[in-house]
Design a protein around this motif. Structure first.
Motif, mmCIF file in Angstrom:
data_model
loop_
_atom_site.group_PDB
_atom_site.id
_atom_site.type_symbol
_atom_site.label_atom_id
_atom_site.label_comp_id
_atom_site.label_asym_id
_atom_site.label_seq_id
_atom_site.Cartn_x
_atom_site.Cartn_y
_atom_site.Cartn_z
ATOM 1 N N THR A 86 73.765 65.059 49.570
ATOM 2 C CA THR A 86 73.313 63.667 49.620
ATOM 3 C C THR A 86 73.505 63.048 51.014
ATOM 4 O O THR A 86 73.249 61.873 51.192
ATOM 5 N N ASP A 111 66.926 74.001 49.449
ATOM 6 C CA ASP A 111 66.209 73.431 48.306
ATOM 7 C C ASP A 111 66.081 71.916 48.383
ATOM 8 O O ASP A 111 65.558 71.289 47.476
ATOM 9 N N ALA A 112 66.587 71.341 49.450
ATOM 10 C CA ALA A 112 66.568 69.877 49.544
ATOM 11 C C ALA A 112 65.188 69.398 49.991
ATOM 12 O O ALA A 112 64.416 70.134 50.605
ATOM 13 N N GLU A 113 64.927 68.152 49.677
ATOM 14 C CA GLU A 113 63.624 67.571 49.993
ATOM 15 C C GLU A 113 63.404 67.531 51.511
ATOM 16 O O GLU A 113 64.257 67.069 52.258
ATOM 17 N N GLU A 161 67.376 62.495 47.311
ATOM 18 C CA GLU A 161 67.113 63.524 46.295
ATOM 19 C C GLU A 161 66.597 62.863 45.042
ATOM 20 O O GLU A 161 67.091 61.841 44.637
ATOM 21 N N ASP A 167 77.299 77.839 52.271
ATOM 22 C CA ASP A 167 77.210 76.730 51.316
ATOM 23 C C ASP A 167 76.239 75.658 51.797
ATOM 24 O O ASP A 167 75.397 75.173 51.046
ATOM 25 N N CYS A 185 77.017 68.616 47.893
ATOM 26 C CA CYS A 185 76.040 67.826 47.152
ATOM 27 C C CYS A 185 74.740 67.515 47.882
ATOM 28 O O CYS A 185 73.793 67.093 47.255
ATOM 29 N N GLU A 188 72.627 76.898 51.600
ATOM 30 C CA GLU A 188 72.118 77.017 50.227
ATOM 31 C C GLU A 188 71.711 75.648 49.680
ATOM 32 O O GLU A 188 70.705 75.501 48.994
ATOM 33 N N LEU A 189 72.520 74.640 49.998
ATOM 34 C CA LEU A 189 72.192 73.294 49.519
ATOM 35 C C LEU A 189 70.956 72.753 50.219
ATOM 36 O O LEU A 189 70.132 72.068 49.624
#
Lengths: 417, 107
Positions: B49, B75-77, B107, B68, B47, B71-72
């Motif tokens: 977070t 694209d995270a801020e 996020e 994994d 997730c 990939e997360l």
């Protein structure tokens, strides 16, 4: 709803019924918000509160350890003075006397009561549903039973092509089981997503050896001393050693209803988690509430909601401001492909596909009256975070620009919205 | 094993000194010390977070991120190629004693 009347003694604990994600988060949130009174956290299950998402994913994998991931280590409850009692349920609530009666016969006064009893798997009710080999998946014990049954060559019939059914289908296929998914609707995940996403995941499953039967109305499970086959209304029979029913969940609201709290397929709560009875809150899967985004009456069965509602309850009890509301979000992983959704789609939303489903990574945006209402991202999260912001702002989106995956979603917003 | 000392810079820029205990992942050390780390997925790299930034010198000493996790994160801020980690994927290690961790934007 009436305001809280904090006239009774705060020497009584805040009693939290249910130690799933939301119940534990209320306890943690009370402490992080500075609440110093006693907290009594009651849990029906015997073991320490644990994570549920891995039960249908990581835990089922070959070679994965049986140990569950606990929500918090023991030391946390000790350090935070959270009096956690396992294996105890509440038999009755006396809202007038502000007491609860526990399954061990003891009575406890409460300062505030928080009902976080969650939901249970909807039971299969057809003849034969009680046969050994038929099960649901909700608890860790369910998951371990299923894990033992998913051996290479086992014939697995899954009733219901929702998140749980499909995650189990993926895990079973990966373990070399012979998997058939029986679904009453004409596509997978029809409640939560649109047809392009359904079709993508159907192909993905089929490429991994999973068979689908759509329009399947299950009428019976048959077998002499355990499940041997699943029978549908058209007379077809599907041989099965393992039958998993993934047909939704039911809120555990009986305790609240008996105490006179208003319930309607879920305990009714306001934005702060207050029920119809002063001094009593409810949070998580067991609740029904009005969406602040679209005004819909809804139950949200997801961790994001369990955590967000818990925070609002803890904020209200301590008289503090809650965190900003968050757009609900959900995720599932099937055959290693992640579907992550923000917002709650309606069936009549306009559907715009960004990218080509054949290329694995794509997303689908949902417009309601021209404004962004929800997004599904598949195998990539590029659109996820921008979409959450645009959904929160109810942004008008240019459908032509949104259809071009090369255009960032934010750039597809109309300037004046 | 004794505890690690950990310095955390929160989203408002305030500094917190914490004890990181040997049986905790970095995410758990942050969350259990009341830092605002949601960790919605329970530490399964699902997730993003619990996204944090590490100093490059520390980042470079760690094992590679899983597919994994990466990939997360990409694209995270505020993603940093040589600094972003999901704190749930970082087990206790005495080599990490005294590190400074910055919480990524929400996020």
């Amino acid at each position: 709803m009436p305001s809280q009347q904090p006239t009774e003694s705060v020497l009584n604990p805040i009693v939290i019924v249910g130690a799933g994600h939301s119940g534990v988060a209320v306890a943690a949130g009370l402490r992080s918000r500075g609440w110093e009174g006693d907290i009594l956290l009651l849990e029906a299950e015997k073991e320490a509160p644990y994570e549920r998402p891995p039960l249908s994913k990581e835990l089922l994998k070959a070679g994965a350890p049986d140990e569950s991931t606990v929500l918090r280590k023991e030391k946390f409850y000790h350090d935070k003075r959270i009096d956690r009692r396992a294996g105890l349920t509440v038999d009755a609530i006396d809202p007038a006397g502000r007491t609860v009666e526990l399954s061990d016969g003891s009575r406890h006064g409460y300062h505030r009561l928080v009902i976080a009893t969650g939901s249970r798997a909807r039971s299969l009710t057809v003849p034969g549903a009680e046969l050994p080999g038929v099960q649901a998946l909700r608890t860790r014990d369910d998951a371990l039973e299923l894990k033992r049954a998913l051996v290479p060559g086992a014939r697995v019939a899954i009733i219901g092509a929702g998140y749980i059914g499909l995650e189990v289908a993926a895990a079973a296929a990966a373990k070399g089981c012979d998997v058939t998914v029986l679904e009453f609707q004409d596509r997978v995940m029809s409640r939560v997503t649109s047809e392009p996403v359904s079709r993508f995941f159907e192909r993905l499953h089929e490429q991994n050896g999973v068979r689908f039967v759509f329009g399947a109305a299950v009428t019976a499970v048959e077998g002499s001393d355990r499940a041997e086959r699943v029978v549908t209304a058209d007379g077809a029979a599907y041989p099965a050693d393992v039958v998993l029913a993934g047909i939704g969940v039911v809120p555990n609201q009986e305790l609240a209803a008996e105490a006179g709290l208003q319930c309607q397929d879920g305990i009714l709560v306001d934005d702060d988690g207050r029920t119809s009875v002063p001094g009593i809150y409810a949070t998580g899967d067991v609740t029904r509430f009005t969406s602040t985004i679209d005004g819909a009456s809804q139950r949200l069965e997801c961790i994001q909601n369990a955590m967000a509602q818990a925070d609002r309850v803890a904020a209200d009890i301590t008289g503090q401001a809650p965190a900003d509301p968050e757009i609900p979000w959900f995720w599932t992983v099937q055959h290693g492909v992640r579907l992550q959704t923000a917002g709650v789609r309606h069936p009549d939303d306009d559907v715009i596909v960004r990218g080509t489903p054949a290329e694995v990574k794509f997303s689908v945006v949902y417009l309601r009256d021209g404004r962004l209402a929800a997004v599904d991202t598949i195998a990539g999260l590029t659109d996820f975070r921008p979409a959450k912001k645009l959904i929160a702002q109810k942004t008008r989106i240019d459908p032509l620009l949104a259809a071009d995956p090369g255009t960032p979603l934010t750039d597809a917003a109309f300037a004046a919205s | 094993m004794s505890n690690n000392k950990l310095t955390v810079i929160d989203r408002e820029g305030s500094t917190h000194d914490l004890q990181w205990e040997p049986d905790q992942t970095l995410m758990e050390a942050l969350r259990d010390n009341d830092l605002p780390v949601l960790a919605s997925c329970g530490g399964t790299a699902s997730c993003a977070t619990c996204h944090v930034f590490l100093e490059k010198e520390v980042f470079d000493t760690l094992a590679e991120r899983s597919e994994d996790e990466l990939e997360l994160l990409v694209d995270a801020e505020g993603y940093q190629e040589c600094g972003s980690r999901l704190s749930c994927q970082l087990a206790f290690s005495q080599d990490l004693n005294g590190v400074t961790v910055t919480l990524a934007p929400e996020e």
